[in-house]
Design a protein around this motif. Sequence first.
Motif, mmCIF file in Angstrom:
data_model
loop_
_atom_site.group_PDB
_atom_site.id
_atom_site.type_symbol
_atom_site.label_atom_id
_atom_site.label_comp_id
_atom_site.label_asym_id
_atom_site.label_seq_id
_atom_site.Cartn_x
_atom_site.Cartn_y
_atom_site.Cartn_z
ATOM 1 N N ASP A 10 -28.726 -12.974 -1.702
ATOM 2 C CA ASP A 10 -30.072 -12.468 -1.242
ATOM 3 C C ASP A 10 -30.640 -13.558 -0.257
ATOM 4 N N ALA A 11 -30.516 -14.735 -0.816
ATOM 5 C CA ALA A 11 -31.355 -15.900 -0.288
ATOM 6 C C ALA A 11 -30.774 -16.369 1.010
ATOM 7 N N PHE A 12 -29.464 -16.097 1.167
ATOM 8 C CA PHE A 12 -28.832 -16.383 2.477
ATOM 9 C C PHE A 12 -29.053 -15.523 3.589
ATOM 10 N N ARG A 13 -29.110 -14.147 3.101
ATOM 11 C CA ARG A 13 -29.494 -13.215 3.830
ATOM 12 C C ARG A 13 -30.736 -13.267 4.437
ATOM 13 N N GLN A 14 -31.768 -13.646 3.607
ATOM 14 C CA GLN A 14 -33.221 -14.112 3.873
ATOM 15 C C GLN A 14 -33.249 -14.801 4.726
ATOM 16 N N GLN A 15 -32.751 -16.086 4.510
ATOM 17 C CA GLN A 15 -32.644 -17.173 5.434
ATOM 18 C C GLN A 15 -32.250 -16.712 6.804
ATOM 19 N N MET A 16 -31.029 -16.017 7.042
ATOM 20 C CA MET A 16 -30.871 -15.795 8.253
ATOM 21 C C MET A 16 -31.678 -14.638 8.771
ATOM 22 N N ILE A 17 -32.470 -13.767 8.344
ATOM 23 C CA ILE A 17 -33.499 -13.165 9.079
ATOM 24 C C ILE A 17 -34.790 -13.960 9.329
ATOM 25 N N ASP A 18 -35.016 -14.958 8.315
ATOM 26 C CA ASP A 18 -36.193 -15.528 8.668
ATOM 27 C C ASP A 18 -35.715 -16.396 10.067
ATOM 28 N N LEU A 19 -34.571 -16.979 10.212
ATOM 29 C CA LEU A 19 -34.091 -17.765 11.385
ATOM 30 C C LEU A 19 -34.394 -16.714 12.729
ATOM 31 N N VAL A 20 -33.782 -15.613 12.418
ATOM 32 C CA VAL A 20 -34.013 -14.630 13.525
ATOM 33 C C VAL A 20 -35.408 -14.462 13.864
ATOM 34 N N HIS A 21 -36.145 -14.348 13.175
ATOM 35 C CA HIS A 21 -37.784 -13.990 13.236
ATOM 36 C C HIS A 21 -38.266 -15.329 13.944
ATOM 37 N N ALA A 22 -37.839 -16.544 13.640
ATOM 38 C CA ALA A 22 -38.076 -17.850 14.121
ATOM 39 C C ALA A 22 -37.619 -17.936 15.603
ATOM 40 N N GLY A 23 -37.172 -17.007 15.872
ATOM 41 C CA GLY A 23 -36.513 -17.337 17.253
ATOM 42 C C GLY A 23 -34.960 -17.422 17.823
ATOM 43 N N ARG A 24 -34.203 -17.764 16.667
ATOM 44 C CA ARG A 24 -32.753 -17.872 16.899
ATOM 45 C C ARG A 24 -32.070 -16.683 16.835
ATOM 46 N N THR A 25 -30.986 -16.514 17.591
ATOM 47 C CA THR A 25 -30.425 -15.287 18.156
ATOM 48 C C THR A 25 -29.130 -15.009 17.273
ATOM 49 N N PRO A 26 -29.058 -13.915 16.859
ATOM 50 C CA PRO A 26 -27.856 -13.484 16.011
ATOM 51 C C PRO A 26 -26.451 -14.224 16.328
ATOM 52 N N GLU A 27 -26.341 -14.173 17.539
ATOM 53 C CA GLU A 27 -24.989 -14.903 18.166
ATOM 54 C C GLU A 27 -24.841 -16.214 17.865
ATOM 55 N N ASP A 28 -26.195 -17.105 17.919
ATOM 56 C CA ASP A 28 -25.843 -18.494 17.837
ATOM 57 C C ASP A 28 -25.896 -18.822 16.141
ATOM 58 N N LEU A 29 -26.580 -17.894 15.501
ATOM 59 C CA LEU A 29 -26.319 -18.036 13.907
ATOM 60 C C LEU A 29 -24.791 -17.684 13.521
ATOM 61 N N ALA A 30 -24.394 -16.756 14.463
ATOM 62 C CA ALA A 30 -22.887 -16.285 13.878
ATOM 63 C C ALA A 30 -22.065 -17.335 14.228
ATOM 64 N N LYS A 31 -22.277 -18.261 15.332
ATOM 65 C CA LYS A 31 -21.184 -19.458 15.568
ATOM 66 C C LYS A 31 -21.410 -20.599 14.756
ATOM 67 N N GLU A 32 -22.879 -20.609 13.972
ATOM 68 C CA GLU A 32 -23.090 -21.832 12.994
ATOM 69 C C GLU A 32 -22.604 -21.327 11.753
ATOM 70 N N PHE A 33 -22.782 -20.128 11.146
ATOM 71 C CA PHE A 33 -22.450 -19.638 10.044
ATOM 72 C C PHE A 33 -21.265 -18.774 9.884
ATOM 73 N N GLU A 34 -21.183 -18.182 8.952
ATOM 74 C CA GLU A 34 -19.867 -17.112 8.607
ATOM 75 C C GLU A 34 -20.251 -15.701 9.042
ATOM 76 N N PRO A 35 -21.290 -14.935 8.905
ATOM 77 C CA PRO A 35 -21.646 -13.579 9.234
ATOM 78 C C PRO A 35 -21.538 -13.414 10.679
ATOM 79 N N THR A 36 -21.149 -12.379 10.999
ATOM 80 C CA THR A 36 -20.861 -11.916 12.480
ATOM 81 C C THR A 36 -22.201 -11.556 13.037
ATOM 82 N N ALA A 37 -22.663 -11.720 14.199
ATOM 83 C CA ALA A 37 -23.895 -11.192 14.873
ATOM 84 C C ALA A 37 -24.209 -9.889 14.611
ATOM 85 N N GLN A 38 -23.474 -9.037 14.532
ATOM 86 C CA GLN A 38 -23.818 -7.593 14.124
ATOM 87 C C GLN A 38 -24.033 -7.504 12.857
ATOM 88 N N THR A 39 -23.641 -8.255 11.746
ATOM 89 C CA THR A 39 -23.934 -8.313 10.486
ATOM 90 C C THR A 39 -25.447 -8.766 10.183
#
Length: 104
Positions: A10-39
């Motif tokens: 849950d903490a990892f999910r929340q961190q990803m959500i916070d990063l998206v709300h801070a302006g990062r795109t899911p595509e960028d996060l997917a390249k850097e971390f394991e979950p897909t952009a759609q996830t």
Amino acid sequence: MAKTRAPYADAFRQQMIDLVHAGRTPEDLAKEFEPTAQTIYNWVAQADRDAGKRHDGLSTAERQELTRLRRELRQVKMERDILAKAAAWFARETGTVPDKGSNS
């Protein structure tokens, strides 16, 4: 057979959500971390539903309640079927209802 992995923490999910709300795109996060952009998109959408920002689906609490109610309904149906079979058996045993195979 497809490989499955343990759910993300849950903490990892929340961190990803916070990063998206801070302006990062899911595509960028997917390249850097394991979950897909759609996830990540799905996590953000669910977090928005839980916060009341979106109304296009069930919140997590509603989804959990629906799951609990479906499980309870399945149990009640099973109990009903058992009771119906028991009632039919007792009726045949006491002779109040003829057997299904009788010619009457």
